[in-house]
Design an enzyme around this catalytic site. Structure first.
Site: not given
Ligand code: ARG
Length: 460
Positions: A22, A109, A276, A282, A289, A316, A321
């Site tokens: 991520s 978490n 345009s 135009k 918009e 969690y 994520q």
């Molecule tokens: N990148 C993860 C998120 O944003 C971090 C948390 C990961 N925790 C876990 N138990 N895998 O949710």
């Protein structure tokens, strides 16, 4: 780098790493993550995990990382699982083994919850400033044409005459509620989750209230399991953002129409319109918009996060994520649209003649006549019928209100007294609506004054 791995014989597959990473989006949390970790280092000193010297070393290293994290180079070539992992790796490269202590009693978490809250709090504050600027622009516009009359519509049909500032103040009210709503979302965001650990609560006796004070939070969360599985605060933000975008999209739609050739009420500034590539004449309302379109994206973000959270088992789950791209997107679209709308309002000019003509060519004053009859003792349903017949007669002969006189009205129906002829003029009916919240000139002037005071108060 990974923050785990000891219990695995083999590492993650390349596909899984690519799929689950991520960093490419949660890198936006870097500054919040570092600020949170600095407070966490202070908390670790309090519970005896870090010495004062170690804490000072870590906080100083984080200060340097905060600076670095403002540059793209900080993220270059990083293949960490997420931003939290990246920042711990960077800390390690500065403080060595000492960095291994930073995650004591903490989970990603509660850390993610903290980071999003810190990030959103700033974002909400910025959005509220932009919203107040837009409200100020609406008031300035209202002051520019205080006496202009437009037809108010229902069903897109000319309904009753209203003052132009009254129309603008309607949007002021919507945005005032949005400002309040964003403030309510902020209160939900502004609660400190650290100490929750992964889900069961940290095994180290942190003074959680002190951590909250350190980071400027108003309160601490009350249940560690709730924290791990909770994104209500993000949904509250998305709700407040969606409502604001809804109002912006309605203003945008109005002005797209009102500035078109068929209405011709508004001249949009050159700076917020496009030409345009083919049609030389135009002048297109693209800014409006796009505001209308981006409203759809924000609703999509809101509904996406609802779908992501729906039915998740406690606590969690990695599904969560997926919250961040939606939160970031909504915040970006909201800020961009608020700023754009402010510039549109500042550079748009009302041309008062066409909307006044639209009132005068129509029978928008019909209710004023019926009200006058009712004030004179005619039961309203009778009055409604009399004026309805007058309108039918007029439209079938192409007559406008101005084509009638006191005499011809009385000849049409003796219920009309000579003094009622004044209501053929739209400004006269407007004058009868001095009720609080109505479009009477004094009521509107008072509402404008009050709006200025309210705006000053919410700008604090
Ligand atoms: N990148 C993860 C998120 O944003 C971090 C948390 C990961 N925790 C876990 N138990 N895998 O949710």
């Amino acid at each position: 780098m990974k923050l785990w791995g000891g219990r695995f014989e083999a590492g993650p597959s390349e596909v899984f790493e690519r799929f689950s990473g991520s960093l490419h989006f949660d890198r936006r949390l870097a500054d919040a993550d570092i600020r949170g970790s600095q407070a966490y280092a202070r908390a670790l000193e309090q519970v005896g995990i870090l010495s004062a010297k170690e804490r000072a070393e870590i906080v100083a290293a984080f200060d340097a990382l905060r600076e670095e994290a403002r540059t793209a180079a900080f993220f270059e070539g990083a293949d960490d699982e997420d931003v939290h992992t990246l920042i711990i790796r960077k800390l390690k490269s500065r403080t060595g083994a000492l960095a291994d202590k930073i995650h004591t009693g903490r989970s990603r978490n509660d850390q993610v919850s903290l980071d999003i809250r810190l990030w959103l709090r700033d974002e909400i504050d910025a959005a509220r400033v932009l919203l107040a600027d837009l409200m100020a622009a609406l008031l300035a516009m209202a002051h520019r044409d205080p006496h202009a009359i437009i037809p108010g519509y229902t069903h897109t049909r000319r309904a009753q005459p209203v003052l132009w500032p009254h129309y603008l103040l309607a949007y002021f009210e919507m945005f005032a509620r949005d400002h309040e709503r964003l403030g309510e979302a902020r209160a939900r965001v502004n609660v400190m989750p650290i100490g929750s650990g992964a889900l069961a609560g940290s095994a180290f006796p942190f003074d959680r209230e002190a951590i909250a004070r350190d980071l400027g939070f108003a309160a601490i969360t009350r249940n560690s399991m709730d924290v791990s599985g909770d994104r209500d605060f993000a949904l509250d933000f998305l709700h407040a953002s969606s409502m604001t975008m809804l109002h912006l999209s309605r203003l945008a739609e109005d002005w797209i129409i009102y500035s078109g050739e068929e209405y011709g009420w508004l001249e949009l500034g050159d700076g917020v319109t496009s030409g345009s590539s083919m049609m030389p004449q135009k002048k297109n309302p693209d800014s409006l918009e796009l505001i209308r379109g981006k409203c759809g994206s924000v609703f999509g973000d809101y509904s996406a996060l609802f779908m992501i959270m729906k039915g998740l088992p406690m606590t969690y789950n990695r599904d969560m994520q997926e919250d961040k791209p939606r939160i970031f997107d909504a915040a970006d679209q909201l800020r961009g649209s608020l700023e754009m709308a402010r510039v549109v309002v500042e550079t748009t000019r009302l041309k008062p003649a066409p909307p006044l003509a639209a009132v005068e060519e129509s029978w928008a004053i019909a209710t004023d006549l019926a009200d006058a009859l009712a004030r004179n003792g005619i039961p309203f349903h009778q009055a409604h019928k009399i004026v309805g017949r007058l309108v039918l007669e007029s439209v079938s002969h192409g007559k406008k209100p101005a084509d009638w006189t006191a005499e011809s009205l009385a000849a049409f129906d003796p219920a009309f007294t000579p003094e009622m002829a004044r209501y053929l003029k739209p400004s006269e009916g407007i004058r009868t609506r001095e009720i609080a919240g109505g479009t009477g000139p004094q009521a509107v002037a008072a509402a404008l004054d009050e709006a200025e005071i309210r705006l000053a108060a919410l700008r604090g």
